[in-house]
Design an enzyme around this catalytic site. Structure first.
Site, PDB file in Angstrom:
ATOM      1  N   GLY A   1      -7.007  -1.573  -3.080  1.00  0.00           N
ATOM      2  CA  GLY A   1      -7.732  -0.349  -2.757  1.00  0.00           C
ATOM      3  C   GLY A   1      -9.146  -0.558  -2.269  1.00  0.00           C
ATOM      4  O   GLY A   1      -9.990   0.324  -2.425  1.00  0.00           O
TER       5      GLY A   1
ATOM      6  N   MET B   1       1.730   0.778   1.366  1.00  0.00           N
ATOM      7  CA  MET B   1       2.759  -0.109   1.919  1.00  0.00           C
ATOM      8  C   MET B   1       4.158   0.508   1.878  1.00  0.00           C
ATOM      9  O   MET B   1       5.110  -0.132   1.450  1.00  0.00           O
ATOM     10  CB  MET B   1       2.742  -1.449   1.176  1.00  0.00           C
ATOM     11  CG  MET B   1       1.389  -2.148   1.195  1.00  0.00           C
ATOM     12  SD  MET B   1       0.767  -2.462   2.859  1.00  0.00           S
ATOM     13  CE  MET B   1       1.809  -3.850   3.287  1.00  0.00           C
TER      14      MET B   1
ATOM     15  N   HIS C   1      -4.770  -0.444  10.039  1.00  0.00           N
ATOM     16  CA  HIS C   1      -3.815  -1.552  10.173  1.00  0.00           C
ATOM     17  C   HIS C   1      -4.592  -2.814  10.539  1.00  0.00           C
ATOM     18  O   HIS C   1      -5.464  -2.769  11.419  1.00  0.00           O
ATOM     19  CB  HIS C   1      -2.787  -1.217  11.262  1.00  0.00           C
ATOM     20  CG  HIS C   1      -1.770  -2.297  11.445  1.00  0.00           C
ATOM     21  ND1 HIS C   1      -0.749  -2.512  10.544  1.00  0.00           N
ATOM     22  CD2 HIS C   1      -1.635  -3.239  12.410  1.00  0.00           C
ATOM     23  CE1 HIS C   1      -0.024  -3.551  10.954  1.00  0.00           C
ATOM     24  NE2 HIS C   1      -0.540  -4.011  12.088  1.00  0.00           N
TER      25      HIS C   1
END
Ligand code: GRF
Length: 196
Positions: free
Chosen positions: A15, A97, A116
């Site tokens: 995170g 994910m 990304h």
């Protein structure tokens, strides 16, 4: 102040991008300026380290465990219920994910953003750094983009470029890219918030 547009962040792991977004929201007063507090952090993995980090900062957290759902549709429906409890203006994927169903993407059309770790449209999918090094790329980077039903596709909002250096390892390159992710993700989101 613009209309309320609370932010929900989806994570799966450490995170660090979520933390960069939360810190930018506080430092740059997104709640006051744009009606855009970070309302919640939601993870599909109960053990995601980012959950504790968010909780310590008083942010609501939730877990929607994908292993507890029979299929993708059931998971996405449960995830949408958890998200919608916060009436978000924006849903930000930050190291989340899971592949999302077209119905989920359509539900948040125009309000769903991802980061990304490659210079899209090069290297969608996994193992981006390994693949960039194997191909002999001289540069790598990260992309903030709108989410469409196609994986790692959609309009590009921000990109950062970093060099690939001789002898680079995927880990070293990932760290170089990640430090730039923490710069461009908050910047891209603030630009969206400013437009309302
Ligand atoms: C980042 O490189 C992100 O771009 C990718 O997964 C990594 C997550 O890192 N999708 P973190 O959880 O934000 O630290």
């Amino acid at each position: 102040m613009s209309a309320r547009q609370p932010i929900v962040i989806l994570i799966s792991g450490s995170g660090s991008n979520m933390a960069a977004l939360v810190e930018a929201a506080q430092r740059r007063r997104w709640a006051e300026r744009f009606g855009a507090p970070v309302a919640a952090v939601i993870s599909n993995r109960p053990q995601a380290a980012g959950l504790a980090w968010a909780r310590e900062r008083g942010i609501a957290t939730a877990v929607v465990d994908h292993t507890a759902h029979a299929d993708r549709d059931a998971f996405d429906t449960a995830l949408a219920t958890a998200i919608d409890a916060h009436r978000p203006g924006w849903v930000l994927l930050a190291g989340f994910m899971r592949i999302l169903t077209p119905a989920f993407v359509a539900r948040y059309a125009g309000r769903l953003v991802n980061i990304h770790p490659s210079l899209l449209p090069a290297f969608p999918g996994l193992k981006t750094h390994e693949r960039a090094i194997a191909m002999g790329c001289r540069v790598a980077g990260a992309t903030v983009h709108r989410v469409t039903a196609e994986l790692d596709h959609g309009d590009i909002l921000e990109q950062a470029v970093v060099p690939v250096v001789p002898g680079d390892t995927p880990e070293a390159l990932a760290a170089r890219v990640l430090s730039q992710e923490h710069v461009i993700y908050p910047r891209a989101v603030e630009a969206l918030l400013a437009r309302g």
